[in-house]
Design an enzyme around this catalytic site. Structure first.
Site, short mmCIF file in Angstrom:
data_model
loop_
_atom_site.label_atom_id
_atom_site.label_comp_id
_atom_site.label_asym_id
_atom_site.label_seq_id
_atom_site.Cartn_x
_atom_site.Cartn_y
_atom_site.Cartn_z
N LYS A 161 -0.63 -4.26 -3.30
CA LYS A 161 -2.08 -3.61 -2.87
C LYS A 161 -2.05 -2.13 -3.64
O LYS A 161 -1.52 -1.25 -2.94
CB LYS A 161 -2.35 -3.51 -1.47
CG LYS A 161 -3.49 -2.88 -1.11
CD LYS A 161 -3.89 -2.98 0.64
CE LYS A 161 -4.90 -2.11 0.67
NZ LYS A 161 -5.04 -0.99 0.26
N SER B 183 0.83 -1.23 0.06
CA SER B 183 -0.15 0.06 0.06
C SER B 183 0.87 1.42 0.16
O SER B 183 1.50 1.61 -1.08
CB SER B 183 -0.84 -0.12 1.07
OG SER B 183 -2.05 1.08 1.10
N ASP C 245 9.95 5.39 -10.44
CA ASP C 245 9.69 6.22 -11.71
C ASP C 245 10.35 7.40 -12.00
O ASP C 245 10.56 7.73 -13.22
CB ASP C 245 8.07 6.36 -11.79
CG ASP C 245 7.39 5.00 -11.93
OD1 ASP C 245 7.91 3.95 -12.07
OD2 ASP C 245 6.12 5.16 -12.21
#
Length: 474
Positions: free
Chosen positions: A337, A312, A323
């Site tokens: 998740k 999460s 990224d």
């Protein structure tokens, strides 16, 4: 006739009011409202009536309705649930970093409580409760038939009171009985250590209201002796927490206003981009803790450690830093998740926790039931073994990952990691490879903060030292 006319006007007014409310509701939802499933509701009413009339013992109406609501939510996905007054209060208290209990993050699997991760330095952690353990009995009460909220409620209790858990564990021939003493769980969500000269270690165990501010404090402490050559951010076994806290932690290492994550769901307010800006990481606070951030925090070379217990909010941070090429992610594939839960209060101090959106990394990746695939795969020990962990893809009713664009590349990346099966039916992981007790480097991560026997941490430090040599040669 007058009475009939009056009754007709009342009915017409009532019908008009219903139609008007439906119209406004439809406009608010921005979706055409479908008609109520009359046949199914009639069946529900018949079942309700049959229970009230014929069940062996009297059943309270409120209890029946509550169970119906719980079943309706729990069969949607593993994270949607009904919160009674106690569970709702526990949720509110838990995000503030203090609650009473034994210290485990749990989910439901086949009607049993399955341990996702024990919280560090809690009774469960010290007693050796492990991720993947199946709790089938709490004291003398069988878990089968309880909702997750009911099971959690039984595990919570007054400090110094005892609780006995009966556990099924992979590789153990017999059930295990573990007796624990409840404590007031004060979770210190951030810990740090200067592991070597110039190399810092920052561990986040969960994302609470004060986690972002704590990260800033620990970074200042780590950098007080002088600039760092490298920083390890440890998110292993971090089960997540508050979204705005994850955004704040990401913002501590990213340029201002950089995209951290985005969410997308059916409701208009579930579509949102969260950036590294105060509007997205501060919640009801005027104190912008990032103003006290040491400048080097956004440039220091970083390695992020993750594993199957990273879920999460911790996946949001790892995905954002990956990224933006801000850090190298090292370890094993995360939990997966990739969904957002919204807590909707109800009358009587109750609430429902409803999955309302999927979240995406800055590049648009959905990690739902996939996880963050590390840039460098490093198992938990030198002999290539890792703890077999429960992942999102193993949970009943888990949301599928509906994005097709990155399926092939993700599958290719994940091949060396040997993740658990993504099939809807829970996979049965292979038993762990035996450990060589004579080789310190083969030991799984110790509970000691930044242990010298922690193989993945040592790999991260070696990587940072290599990066430092390359920077110096340039």
């Amino acid at each position: 006739m007058g009475k009939l006319k009056q009754a007709g006007l009342v009915c017409a007014g009532l019908l008009g009011g219903i139609l008007l409310s439906l119209q406004f509701s439809a406009l608010a939802d921005k979706e055409p409202r479908v008609g109520l499933p009359v046949e199914e509701l009639r069946t529900f009413a018949e079942v309700f009536n049959a229970i009230k009339k014929g069940y062996v013992e009297p059943v309270d109406d409120k209890k029946l309705i509550t169970h119906a609501i719980s079943g309706m939510l729990s069969n949607l996905d593993p994270h949607s649930t009904y919160l009674d007054a106690d569970a709702f209060k526990d949720l509110q208290v838990g995000t503030q970093g203090e609650f009473g209990g034994i210290g485990i993050e749990v989910g439901m699997e086949d009607g049993l409580v399955k341990v996702v991760s024990p919280i560090e330095d809690t009774p469960a952690d010290r007693a050796g409760v492990k991720p993947g353990d199946l709790i089938f009995k709490i004291d003398d009460t069988l878990v089968k038939g309880l909702t997750l909220s009911e099971a959690v409620k039984r595990m919570r209790g007054k400090p110094k009171s005892q609780i006995r858990l009966s556990i099924l564990r992979k590789g153990e021939a017999k059930p295990l009985d573990i007796t624990l003493t409840r404590e007031v769980i004060k979770v210190q969500s951030v810990k740090s250590k200067l592991v070597e000269d110039g190399y810092g270690y920052l561990r986040i165990t969960s994302f609470q209201e004060n986690t972002g501010a704590a990260v800033v404090k620990h970074l200042n402490d780590l950098m007080k002796p002088g600039p760092l050559k490298g920083l390890v951010l440890d998110l292993r076994n971090d089960p997540g927490g508050l979204l705005n806290s994850a955004v704040g932690v990401s913002a501590a290492f990213l340029p201002p206003d950089a995209l951290v994550t985005s969410t997308d769901g059916r409701a208009p307010d579930s579509k949102h981009e969260f950036n590294a800006s105060p509007a997205d990481y501060l919640r009801g606070s005027r104190d912008d803790y990032l103003k006290r951030l040491p400048p080097q925090a956004r440039t220091v070379p970083m390695v992020v450690l993750v594993n199957g217990g990273s879920a999460s909010a911790s996946e949001i941070v790892a995905g954002a830093l990956q990224d933006h090429k801000r850090a190298v992610v090292l370890g094993t594939t995360t939990f997966g998740k990739g969904s957002v839960q919204t807590v909707l209060p109800l009358p009587g101090n109750t609430a429902i926790k409803l999955t309302t959106a999927r979240y995406f990394t800055p590049s648009g990746r959905s990690i739902q039931a996939k996880g963050i695939v590390p840039d460098i795969v490093a198992e938990e020990s030198a002999n290539g073994s890792s703890t077999q962990r429960l992942r999102e893809a193993n949970l009943d009713h888990h949301l599928e990952n509906n994005t097709d664009a990155d399926k092939d590349s993700a599958a290719a990346k994940e091949a060396p990691v040997k993740p658990t099966s993504k099939a809807p039916v829970p996979a049965k992981p292979k038993s762990n490879a035996p450990k060589d007790d004579g080789d310190e480097s083969s030991e799984l991560p110790s509970r000691e903060l930044a242990s010298k026997k922690d193989y993945q941490l040592n790999q991260a430090l070696n990587l940072l030292k290599g990066m430092q040599i390359m920077r110096s040669s340039r």
